[in-house]
Design an enzyme around this catalytic site. Sequence first.
Site, PDB file in Angstrom:
ATOM      1  N   GLU A  73       3.275   1.492   6.150  1.00  0.00           N
ATOM      2  CA  GLU A  73       2.850   2.787   5.618  1.00  0.00           C
ATOM      3  C   GLU A  73       2.825   3.846   6.711  1.00  0.00           C
ATOM      4  O   GLU A  73       1.857   4.590   6.857  1.00  0.00           O
ATOM      5  CB  GLU A  73       1.466   2.654   4.963  1.00  0.00           C
ATOM      6  CG  GLU A  73       1.459   1.670   3.823  1.00  0.00           C
ATOM      7  CD  GLU A  73       0.165   1.651   3.013  1.00  0.00           C
ATOM      8  OE1 GLU A  73       0.259   1.560   1.795  1.00  0.00           O
ATOM      9  OE2 GLU A  73      -0.927   1.721   3.614  1.00  0.00           O
ATOM     10  N   ASP A 123      -1.360  -5.599  -3.671  1.00  0.00           N
ATOM     11  CA  ASP A 123      -2.384  -4.782  -3.027  1.00  0.00           C
ATOM     12  C   ASP A 123      -3.711  -4.802  -3.770  1.00  0.00           C
ATOM     13  O   ASP A 123      -4.042  -3.830  -4.454  1.00  0.00           O
ATOM     14  CB  ASP A 123      -1.868  -3.337  -2.922  1.00  0.00           C
ATOM     15  CG  ASP A 123      -2.592  -2.552  -1.847  1.00  0.00           C
ATOM     16  OD1 ASP A 123      -3.536  -3.094  -1.272  1.00  0.00           O
ATOM     17  OD2 ASP A 123      -2.202  -1.392  -1.599  1.00  0.00           O
ATOM     18  N   GLU A 142     -11.480  -0.367  -4.569  1.00  0.00           N
ATOM     19  CA  GLU A 142     -10.422   0.649  -4.654  1.00  0.00           C
ATOM     20  C   GLU A 142      -9.692   0.596  -5.993  1.00  0.00           C
ATOM     21  O   GLU A 142      -9.374   1.630  -6.574  1.00  0.00           O
ATOM     22  CB  GLU A 142      -9.428   0.436  -3.503  1.00  0.00           C
ATOM     23  CG  GLU A 142      -8.228   1.353  -3.569  1.00  0.00           C
ATOM     24  CD  GLU A 142      -7.231   1.132  -2.437  1.00  0.00           C
ATOM     25  OE1 GLU A 142      -7.481   0.272  -1.558  1.00  0.00           O
ATOM     26  OE2 GLU A 142      -6.198   1.828  -2.425  1.00  0.00           O
TER      27      GLU A 142
HETATM   28  C1  BDP Z   1      -3.985   0.193   0.406  1.00  0.00           C
HETATM   29  C2  BDP Z   1      -4.891   1.364   0.532  1.00  0.00           C
HETATM   30  C3  BDP Z   1      -4.691   2.110   1.814  1.00  0.00           C
HETATM   31  C4  BDP Z   1      -4.782   1.148   2.984  1.00  0.00           C
HETATM   32  C5  BDP Z   1      -3.786   0.039   2.799  1.00  0.00           C
HETATM   33  C6  BDP Z   1      -3.911  -1.046   3.850  1.00  0.00           C
HETATM   34  O1  BDP Z   1      -4.643   2.232  -0.562  1.00  0.00           O
HETATM   35  O2  BDP Z   1      -5.682   3.114   1.886  1.00  0.00           O
HETATM   36  O3  BDP Z   1      -4.536   1.810   4.177  1.00  0.00           O
HETATM   37  O4  BDP Z   1      -4.012  -0.596   1.563  1.00  0.00           O
HETATM   38  O5  BDP Z   1      -4.425  -2.105   3.510  1.00  0.00           O
HETATM   39  O6  BDP Z   1      -4.469  -0.592  -0.624  1.00  0.00           O
HETATM   40  O7  BDP Z   1      -3.501  -0.865   4.988  1.00  0.00           O
END
Ligand code: BDP
Length: 727
Positions: free
Chosen positions: A317, A391, A419
């Site tokens: 990301e 996720d 979340e």
């Molecule tokens: C996702 C979240 C994000 C996190 C990412 C992670 O939306 O905010 O940074 O995972 O685990 O679920 O790095």
Amino acid sequence: MKFALTILLVLNTVFSMSVLAGQQGQEDGYRLWLKYDLIRDKEQRQAYAKQLSQLSIIGESPTLSVIKNEFELALPRLLGKPIEVSLHDQRSSTLLITKIDQKIIDQYQLDDDINQSIDGLSNEGFIIKTIAIANKPQILITANTDIGLLYGSYHFIKLLQTSQNITALNIKQSPKVDIRMLNHWDDLDRHTERGYAGESIWDWHKLPEYKSQRYVDYARANASIGLNGTAINNVNANALILTDAWLSKVESLADTFRPYGIKVYLSIKFSSPQQIGGLATSDPLNSDVQQWWQNKAKEIYQKIPDFGGFLVKANSEGQPGPGDYNRSHAQGANMLAKALSPFGGKVIWRAFVYSHEDKTERSLQAYNEFVPLDGRFNDNVSIQVKNGPIDFQPREPFSPLFGAMPKTPLAMEFQITQEYLGFSTHLAYLAPLYEEVLDTDTLVNGKGSTVAQVIDGSLHNNTFSVMAGVANIGNDRNWTGHIFGQANWYAYGRLAWDHQLSSAEIAQEWVKMTLTKKPQAVDSIVNLMMGSREHIVNYMTPLGLHHLMATGHHYGPGPWVDNLSRADWNPVYYHRADEQGIGIDRTSSGTKGISQYAPAWQKLFRNPKTTPVELLLWFHHVPWDYQMPSGEILWTELVNHYYEGAQAVTVMEQQWLTLEHEIDANQFSQVKMALAIQVKEANWWRDACVLYFQEFSKRPIPHGLAKPTKTLEQFKSLSFPYAPGQG
Ligand code: BDP
């Protein structure tokens, strides 16, 4: 005189606050499960008081002081009378807390039994045993270390809090996982990514000098459930955390946590050598970069001799990582591992990686990247894997990485913060989710190779083991926003200690210590908790649907979202609803996701008939009129799940209302208000999803179910620019 009066006033305020917190209707949740309110059953109280008339704690250390303080807080409050705690070896003591050694064994003429019991007791393990000294029963809490004694003490206090019989104790426990940690996704400005309980509890600006009482209470809470590590900053890390000024703040926290057996870990930014070190590169094979990390490690350990290590999100990301230099995750992790290894530190390297450039679906990338690297990581590296391949969805199959990297310790990453499960307004007891994953058999070595055995290292004889939970803690007075969020923090810790505990027994413990001990009320609250996660699955993502949440903040439904730049960021990518049916084909004719599982699972997942119903649409695109095992067609079954889920929340709300006089009025009303929001939001999820999928199925809402009162367009037009916790 004036001075004395001020002191008196201050003392008075402190006193009244702590007393008030225990009064009916005043419980603000701050005390978590460590309330130690008076045991109401007088007989029980008196029996305990007799058995515990005199305590001896032998030895001296900061941890032993913590134990003394905890008993001095707990016993008078629970038993309603002062109890003498001595730091000397008292022959007359009825509870003896001491490390085990030959001297103690001889002095107390402890029998062979004890000798046998301590065999195999780990460094953090403990024994609680009723022994006889001079023909008088005595309770012994013993361990190899002070921290073991601390865990034993909390366990013992829990026995009292939950009204257990303590006359003939014979308890021996060692944690099943070595590193049991929380991961805080807390930024340095106190924003918490995916945090729904206020700001971060770390008041960075006032640290290092100002040590909030919260830090101590946080450490107590964690130690009481056996957690021994905390990564205090966001995995989307800020390089500043490794500068001298911030390390002093970290040091201050580490000093506070140390007596509680909690080590501090830091999330690091892979590009730190450039960002704060003035180097031109962060290439892990560059010798200046390697030296920079080695120096940094030395600097950290000078401040924090028991520093735990680094948690790393790299090449995921948009985060920097070794891939920026065409180096592998192993090369990146090993460079850090080498810097930490002289001091005993660990690298916990996250497998949640996907590259924006790589067109392979993101859920497949972790396996593709990491499995070929098995055996290439240094001894002090663990790879931290999210429980499912995507996720933290309400339900996912287990990640295929579990079992696929026998030569590497794999850490479990659960999400405690909700979340994707309703933030801090939905009551979702998550232990059944954790348990479901841990108990799943990976089938890599035939039957009997569960995810839990991969994690605790027993399946592949790994050198160390790790479990991590993304914290739901913030500076809300009750820590977690929703009081039932505390149960998830609690349950996570208990399962990290012993993954064989059942979620129902953990819920029982938590309810008795936190809400009520009245048997009927306990049963009905536990009952409510045990169903709660499944209701959310039903009203959000039933039958294996996933990733339907709105974009960015993930608040509310957004199954229609189709405009994000990467195909697999869009909900439409995952549900693939069309006129024929719904669900994503992950077989060989689709994304090929099932090929990452052990052959025995592949065989089951290949065929919709042998795929577990709750994961059907995760693995298959299924026609709307497909006959489900229930006898209904898929469309009807899907809609039924949505309606049942939402209806179940209404039932939870009604059940909760019957508890009004059973628990503290303040806690009752907080949960009541949250449930009212949850009812509204469950209906919103149900109606928005059913209306949207109906556009494709072109079938009516089954007979007898109420029609949505809003239109799909109305749902689509909703926007929440300030929803909390955004990344
Ligand atoms: C996702 C979240 C994000 C996190 C990412 C992670 O939306 O905010 O940074 O995972 O685990 O679920 O790095």
